[in-house]
Scaffold this active site. Structure first.
Site, PDB file in Angstrom:
ATOM      1  N   HIS A 136       1.199  -1.376   0.244  1.00  0.00           N
ATOM      2  CA  HIS A 136       0.035  -0.099  -0.288  1.00  0.00           C
ATOM      3  C   HIS A 136       0.986   1.492   0.085  1.00  0.00           C
ATOM      4  O   HIS A 136       0.444   2.231  -0.226  1.00  0.00           O
ATOM      5  CB  HIS A 136      -0.839  -0.030   1.394  1.00  0.00           C
ATOM      6  CG  HIS A 136      -2.082  -0.636   1.100  1.00  0.00           C
ATOM      7  ND1 HIS A 136      -1.686  -2.470   1.387  1.00  0.00           N
ATOM      8  CD2 HIS A 136      -3.359  -0.786   1.132  1.00  0.00           C
ATOM      9  CE1 HIS A 136      -3.044  -2.800   1.334  1.00  0.00           C
ATOM     10  NE2 HIS A 136      -4.029  -2.083   0.858  1.00  0.00           N
ATOM     11  N   ASP A 190       9.694  -8.135   1.590  1.00  0.00           N
ATOM     12  CA  ASP A 190      10.190  -7.709   2.986  1.00  0.00           C
ATOM     13  C   ASP A 190      11.368  -6.398   3.276  1.00  0.00           C
ATOM     14  O   ASP A 190      12.135  -7.915   2.397  1.00  0.00           O
ATOM     15  CB  ASP A 190       9.272  -8.257   3.703  1.00  0.00           C
ATOM     16  CG  ASP A 190       9.087  -7.865   5.165  1.00  0.00           C
ATOM     17  OD1 ASP A 190       7.890  -6.991   5.301  1.00  0.00           O
ATOM     18  OD2 ASP A 190       9.731  -8.710   6.281  1.00  0.00           O
ATOM     19  N   LYS A 198      19.964   5.360  -7.229  1.00  0.00           N
ATOM     20  CA  LYS A 198      19.890   4.490  -6.056  1.00  0.00           C
ATOM     21  C   LYS A 198      19.408   2.379  -6.833  1.00  0.00           C
ATOM     22  O   LYS A 198      19.712   1.649  -5.852  1.00  0.00           O
ATOM     23  CB  LYS A 198      18.702   4.572  -5.139  1.00  0.00           C
ATOM     24  CG  LYS A 198      18.076   3.683  -4.233  1.00  0.00           C
ATOM     25  CD  LYS A 198      17.309   4.237  -3.474  1.00  0.00           C
ATOM     26  CE  LYS A 198      16.514   3.597  -2.046  1.00  0.00           C
ATOM     27  NZ  LYS A 198      15.152   3.695  -2.164  1.00  0.00           N
TER      28      LYS A 198
END
Length: 209
Positions: free
Chosen positions: A15, A75, A189
């Site tokens: 989200h 994660d 990055k």
């Protein structure tokens, strides 16, 4: 042999708009249409795992089951050497406001401040080395899954610097650089991040020859 993605649609089990944008950019060259769990109105499952792998699989499997589309979950978190690897899998939890800290939601500046406070308690000689970990899990609606792990080492820097990242990016200086992730051009990055490391492994297996 790991199963290959045979769909051009992929649910990104997040989200977080910043994470969706970053993952979507990495997958764009492969013609993948990325939809977020947030855009589809999918609920966020409880992340009850003790490791990044367990939590990534929980999120990917929940999104794949709810959408009936293959899903990718990330994660990731910051681990600080002097704190015994904390916050680690609780990286996002450290940003959650308590009832006395204002409206519900995540306060990343507060989270970064918690780490800095604990390091300061150890004195000026505290070991500020740290690393970002990323686990990417792909899950299919029928229960199959695959996992890819990445890591980037660096130093915890204070005060926070930069506005181009999210989460703990403003305090993370990757090894070999003198600026934080939040000060780096997003494309640069992407090339060196923990997520890019995990993605390189995913791409090699899923989209390689």
């Amino acid at each position: 042999m790991t199963r290959k993605l045979d769909s051009k649609r992929l649910v990104i089990a997040t989200h977080n708009a910043g994470k969706l944008k970053e993952i979507g950019a990495l997958l764009a060259p492969f013609g993948m249409e990325c939809l977020s769990a947030g855009q589809l109105g999918l609920p966020e499952p409880a992340e009850t795992g003790k490791t990044f792998v367990e939590n990534a699989l929980i999120k990917a499997q929940a999104a794949a089951q709810a959408s009936q589309i293959p899903a990718l979950a990330d994660d990731s978190g910051l681990s600080v050497t002097a704190l015994g690897g904390r916050p680690g899998v609780y990286t996002a939890d450290w940003a959650e406001r308590q009832w006395f800290e204002g409206e519900p939601g995540r306060d990343w500046y507060m989270a970064m401040g918690k780490v800095e406070g604990l390091l300061c308690e150890q004195g000026p000689e505290a070991d500020r080395s740290c690393w970002f970990s990323c686990v990417l899990a792909i899950a299919w609606p029928d229960g199959d899954s695959a996992v890819y792990e990445g890591r980037v080492n660096g130093t915890f820097s204070w005060p926070p610097r930069g506005t181009m990242g999210f989460g703990y990016d403003p305090v993370f200086v990757p090894n070999g650089r003198d600026v934080t992730f939040a000060q780096l051009d997003p494309e640069e990055k992407h090339n060196i991040s923990h997520r890019a490391d995990a993605f390189a492994k995913l791409v090699a297996e899923q989209f390689g020859g």
